[in-house]
Write an enzyme that holds these catalytic residues in place. Structure first.
Site, PDB file in Angstrom:
ATOM      1  N   LYS A 192       0.850  -1.190   0.000  1.00 49.08           N
ATOM      2  CA  LYS A 192       0.000   0.000   0.000  1.00 49.08           C
ATOM      3  C   LYS A 192       0.883   1.236   0.000  1.00 49.08           C
ATOM      4  O   LYS A 192       1.579   1.514   0.980  1.00 49.08           O
ATOM      5  CB  LYS A 192      -0.902   0.046   1.240  1.00 49.08           C
ATOM      6  N   GLY A 245       6.835   4.603   8.435  1.00 42.22           N
ATOM      7  CA  GLY A 245       5.932   5.732   8.620  1.00 42.22           C
ATOM      8  C   GLY A 245       6.077   6.280  10.026  1.00 42.22           C
ATOM      9  O   GLY A 245       7.117   6.108  10.667  1.00 42.22           O
ATOM     10  N   SER A 246       5.014   6.927  10.489  1.00 39.52           N
ATOM     11  CA  SER A 246       5.117   7.630  11.768  1.00 39.52           C
ATOM     12  C   SER A 246       5.035   6.660  12.949  1.00 39.52           C
ATOM     13  O   SER A 246       4.515   5.544  12.828  1.00 39.52           O
ATOM     14  CB  SER A 246       3.984   8.653  11.867  1.00 39.52           C
ATOM     15  N   GLY A 250       2.827   3.314  13.515  1.00 35.47           N
ATOM     16  CA  GLY A 250       3.621   2.138  13.889  1.00 35.47           C
ATOM     17  C   GLY A 250       3.015   1.403  15.079  1.00 35.47           C
ATOM     18  O   GLY A 250       3.015   0.177  15.138  1.00 35.47           O
ATOM     19  N   GLU A 267       9.983   0.869  10.578  1.00 37.77           N
ATOM     20  CA  GLU A 267      10.938   1.967  10.355  1.00 37.77           C
ATOM     21  C   GLU A 267      10.170   3.253  10.641  1.00 37.77           C
ATOM     22  O   GLU A 267       9.329   3.671   9.835  1.00 37.77           O
ATOM     23  CB  GLU A 267      11.419   1.971   8.884  1.00 37.77           C
ATOM     24  N   CYS A 302      13.117  11.071   7.696  1.00 33.12           N
ATOM     25  CA  CYS A 302      13.206  10.425   9.010  1.00 33.12           C
ATOM     26  C   CYS A 302      14.542  10.689   9.677  1.00 33.12           C
ATOM     27  O   CYS A 302      14.617  10.801  10.883  1.00 33.12           O
ATOM     28  CB  CYS A 302      12.961   8.936   8.866  1.00 33.12           C
ATOM     29  N   GLU A 402       9.023  14.859  16.859  1.00 34.72           N
ATOM     30  CA  GLU A 402       9.419  14.898  15.446  1.00 34.72           C
ATOM     31  C   GLU A 402       8.516  15.916  14.750  1.00 34.72           C
ATOM     32  O   GLU A 402       7.297  15.741  14.703  1.00 34.72           O
ATOM     33  CB  GLU A 402       9.240  13.526  14.802  1.00 34.72           C
TER      34      GLU A 402
HETATM   35  P1  NAD Z   1       2.061   7.882   8.289  1.00 35.01           P
HETATM   36  O1  NAD Z   1       2.304   6.991   9.450  1.00 35.01           O
HETATM   37  O2  NAD Z   1       0.995   8.892   8.385  1.00 35.01           O
HETATM   38  O3  NAD Z   1       1.720   7.010   6.988  1.00 35.01           O
HETATM   39  C1  NAD Z   1       2.570   5.994   6.541  1.00 35.01           C
HETATM   40  C2  NAD Z   1       1.729   4.973   5.787  1.00 35.01           C
HETATM   41  O4  NAD Z   1       0.822   4.358   6.706  1.00 35.01           O
HETATM   42  C3  NAD Z   1       0.877   5.579   4.673  1.00 35.01           C
HETATM   43  O5  NAD Z   1       0.823   4.683   3.588  1.00 35.01           O
HETATM   44  C4  NAD Z   1      -0.484   5.704   5.338  1.00 35.01           C
HETATM   45  O6  NAD Z   1      -1.564   5.711   4.444  1.00 35.01           O
HETATM   46  C5  NAD Z   1      -0.493   4.455   6.196  1.00 35.01           C
HETATM   47  N1  NAD Z   1      -1.435   4.492   7.312  1.00 35.01           N
HETATM   48  C6  NAD Z   1      -1.890   5.581   7.983  1.00 35.01           C
HETATM   49  N2  NAD Z   1      -2.756   5.188   8.942  1.00 35.01           N
HETATM   50  C7  NAD Z   1      -2.822   3.844   8.895  1.00 35.01           C
HETATM   51  C8  NAD Z   1      -3.539   2.850   9.639  1.00 35.01           C
HETATM   52  N3  NAD Z   1      -4.371   3.166  10.621  1.00 35.01           N
HETATM   53  N4  NAD Z   1      -3.359   1.547   9.308  1.00 35.01           N
HETATM   54  C9  NAD Z   1      -2.511   1.206   8.323  1.00 35.01           C
HETATM   55  N5  NAD Z   1      -1.839   2.093   7.568  1.00 35.01           N
HETATM   56  C10 NAD Z   1      -1.968   3.399   7.856  1.00 35.01           C
HETATM   57  O7  NAD Z   1       3.465   8.553   7.918  1.00 35.01           O
HETATM   58  P2  NAD Z   1       3.786   9.587   6.738  1.00 35.01           P
HETATM   59  O8  NAD Z   1       3.293  10.943   7.096  1.00 35.01           O
HETATM   60  O9  NAD Z   1       3.396   9.018   5.424  1.00 35.01           O
HETATM   61  O10 NAD Z   1       5.383   9.579   6.794  1.00 35.01           O
HETATM   62  C11 NAD Z   1       6.092  10.332   7.700  1.00 35.01           C
HETATM   63  C12 NAD Z   1       6.623   9.473   8.830  1.00 35.01           C
HETATM   64  O11 NAD Z   1       7.376   8.391   8.306  1.00 35.01           O
HETATM   65  C13 NAD Z   1       7.595  10.239   9.712  1.00 35.01           C
HETATM   66  O12 NAD Z   1       7.360   9.921  11.054  1.00 35.01           O
HETATM   67  C14 NAD Z   1       8.959   9.727   9.262  1.00 35.01           C
HETATM   68  O13 NAD Z   1       9.989   9.864  10.205  1.00 35.01           O
HETATM   69  C15 NAD Z   1       8.647   8.307   8.950  1.00 35.01           C
HETATM   70  N6  NAD Z   1       9.635   7.741   8.041  1.00 35.01           N
HETATM   71  C16 NAD Z   1      10.509   6.810   8.546  1.00 35.01           C
HETATM   72  C17 NAD Z   1      11.495   6.281   7.724  1.00 35.01           C
HETATM   73  C18 NAD Z   1      12.471   5.247   8.240  1.00 35.01           C
HETATM   74  O14 NAD Z   1      13.095   4.585   7.426  1.00 35.01           O
HETATM   75  N7  NAD Z   1      12.632   5.097   9.545  1.00 35.01           N
HETATM   76  C19 NAD Z   1      11.581   6.690   6.385  1.00 35.01           C
HETATM   77  C20 NAD Z   1      10.666   7.642   5.911  1.00 35.01           C
HETATM   78  C21 NAD Z   1       9.696   8.147   6.755  1.00 35.01           C
END
Ligand code: NAD
Length: 502
Positions: A192, A245-246, A250, A267, A302, A402
């Site tokens: 996704k 993601g966030s 997570g 991650e 990140c 963050e």
């Molecule tokens: P996010 O958590 O909002 O979304 C990430 C993904 O999760 C998206 O595809 C989103 O649609 C999905 N998602 C959202 N809610 C969900 C749920 N309830 N169930 C399942 N999936 C869901 O994060 P974002 O705004 O897209 O990205 C930014 C975050 O990602 C920041 O915290 C950043 O630090 C982190 N990030 C980490 C790394 C790493 O390698 N550690 C790399 C890039 C980004």
């Protein structure tokens, strides 16, 4: 006004916004769609389906059937190597198109392709690199420990159906760092993409298809976290979730995994420190640290080094150089080669960043520059000027949360112990840098820092090195041998070689 992105969209042509399920591109069962607006101009780029619970179920079932009965997990090493290497080749051939689509999705400037971590080369390399593992996958043979004459050995086998959920900031590389190892070891995948960077990933999926991936091995469900992501991470047919993601999402992933004990890799975010000693090259330290929160992704990365912990002897100089950098950041049309930084991804993120700027003021930090929404020609986009906060205390909100935007917090320190303590005083632990010309100190401090990756006098991506976080920055590692281990299970085989029973 920032130039319209429409001519670029029309020239490249968006990949059809459809779901990929069992080798066929389909509409969603509800007919509901998500419209993507460009972060720099507010223009409507295009739309794609919001996958329903039913769509996700079909995708997971397709991946399940492809894993349980299909050719991919049973294929010879050479067949999988060929598909992954061909994918890398196609990615290189379609580099311009992929860069354009990425700029249409998240407005990351095409000029940023010269930075390896955001380059098409790195994406292709991820497939080439993991292709190299395929014919080297294997277990080990152990000497029998106690009575019996038998062989003891291990097999490394694909973990099964993988649910991959990726964010919007580096949609190609982050998809590749999941897909390449998962496919290399013989897993099947439902991926996704983020609703803010879908078209790039749809194109990548088309390239994998063209490279010869059998139907059902890669399935794509588009849509937001609710309902699409939520349905995917909770599906009982999934064996492993790999999520980037966030931290907040997570947590949901981890909770969703418990019901069926899905394997999980996370991650997540960071509040990475740059620890700058008095003997450092202060110009490089300030310019490069500020670069991580301004250039390219505008701090929406990140590993952005958002907390500069700087020795008092060079503190003022550091703050002056970092804030001077804010003058040279080029905003605007991501296709203009002189543009060096992206807008924020959406209006919600603008509000969030501005909220943190106000909080910094309230809590007594000194705003040296920036932190304002840009008006005039930038008014239609999500632009916030790069901010430097000085006199930050490490317990202030802006030093702990963050922010995911162009905000650098500069915290002073006096001696090495205090510097290390401040650097480690965070719930996160993704990246860190140490700036010093004393090699003994560099190694001493590196050993003490609680972070998944530590850069000495700089920070760059190596796709073959393990990447991940300590603490609340995640679980597990991507890259290198860790990726292969993350998508495999170990099986122990006991084989008597005589009639004597074990
Ligand atoms: P996010 O958590 O909002 O979304 C990430 C993904 O999760 C998206 O595809 C989103 O649609 C999905 N998602 C959202 N809610 C969900 C749920 N309830 N169930 C399942 N999936 C869901 O994060 P974002 O705004 O897209 O990205 C930014 C975050 O990602 C920041 O915290 C950043 O630090 C982190 N990030 C980490 C790394 C790493 O390698 N550690 C790399 C890039 C980004």
């Amino acid at each position: 006004m920032v130039a319209s992105i429409m001519p670029h969209r029309d020239a490249v042509g968006l990949p059809d916004g459809l779901l990929l399920i069992d080798g066929a591109w389909r509409e969603s069962t509800s007919g509901e769609t998500w419209t993507h607006r460009h972060p720099a101009t507010g223009e409507e780029v295009g739309s794609f389906p919001v996958s329903t619970v039913e769509d996700v179920d079909r995708a997971v079932r397709a991946a399940r059937a492809a894993f349980d009965e299909g050719p991919w997990p049973r294929s010879r090493a050479k067949e999988r190597i060929t598909v992954l290497r061909r994918t890398a080749e196609l990615i290189r051939q379609h580099a311009d198109e992929l860069l354009t689509l990425q700029a249409l999705d998240n407005s990351v400037p095409v000029s940023f392709n010269t930075t390896y971590a955001m380059s098409i080369d790195a994406v292709a390399d991820a497939f080439d690199y993991h292709a190299g593992w395929i014919d080297k996958l294997g277990g080990e043979t152990l000497w029998p420990y106690q009575g019996g004459d038998h062989m003891v050995f291990t097999l490394r086998e694909p973990i099964g159906v993988v649910a991959a959920v990726v964010p919007w900031n580096a949609p190609l590389l982050l998809s590749a760092q999941k897909l390449a190892p998962a496919l290399a070891v013989g897993c099947t995948v439902v991926l996704k993409p983020s609703e803010y960077a879908t078209f790039t990933v749809l194109k990548l999926a088309r390239l994998l298809e063209a490279a010869g991936l059998p139907p059902g091995v890669l399935n794509i469900v588009t849509g937001p976290g609710d309902p699409t992501g939520d349905a995917l991470i909770n599906h009982p047919g999934v064996d492993k979730i790999t999520f980037t993601g966030s931290r907040e999402t997570g947590r949901r992933v981890m909770a969703a995994a418990t019901s069926t004990f899905k394997r999980v890799s996370l991650e997540l975010g960071g509040k990475s420190p740059a620890l700058v000693f008095a003997d450092a090259d202060v110009y490089s330290a300030a310019a490069i640290t500020m670069g991580t929160v301004t250039l390219g992704l505008s701090g929406q990365a990140c590993v952005a080094q958002t907390r500069a912990i700087v020795h008092r002897d060079i503190y003022d100089q550091f703050v002056a150089i970092a804030s001077g950098m804010s003058e040279i950041v080029g905003y605007g049309d991501p296709f203009d080669p002189l543009v060096t930084a992206a807008p924020l991804i959406n209006g919600r993120q603008v509000e969030r960043v501005l909220g943190f700027v106000s909080k910094g003021h309230e809590e007594g930090a000194r705003l040296v520059c920036g932190g304002e929404r840009l008006g005039g020609e930038f008014a239609a986009g999500n632009f916030v000027s790069p901010a430097v906060f000085a006199d930050v205390k490490n317990d202030m909100t802006i030093a702990r949360q963050e922010i995911f935007g162009p905000v650098l917090c500069v915290v002073p320190f006096t001696d090495e112990d205090e510097g290390v303590r401040l650097a480690n005083d965070t719930e996160y632990g993704l990246g860190a840098t140490v700036w010093t010309t004393d090699v003994k100190r560099a190694m001493r401090v590196t050993r003490q820092l609680r972070a998944g990756t530590v850069g000495v006098n700089g920070y760059q991506l190596e796709i073959h090195a393990p990447f991940g976080g300590f603490g609340q920055s995640g679980l597990g590692r991507e890259g290198g041998r860790s990726s292969i281990e993350a998508y495999t299970e170990l099986k122990t085989v006991l084989l008597p070689t005589t009639e004597e029973l074990m």
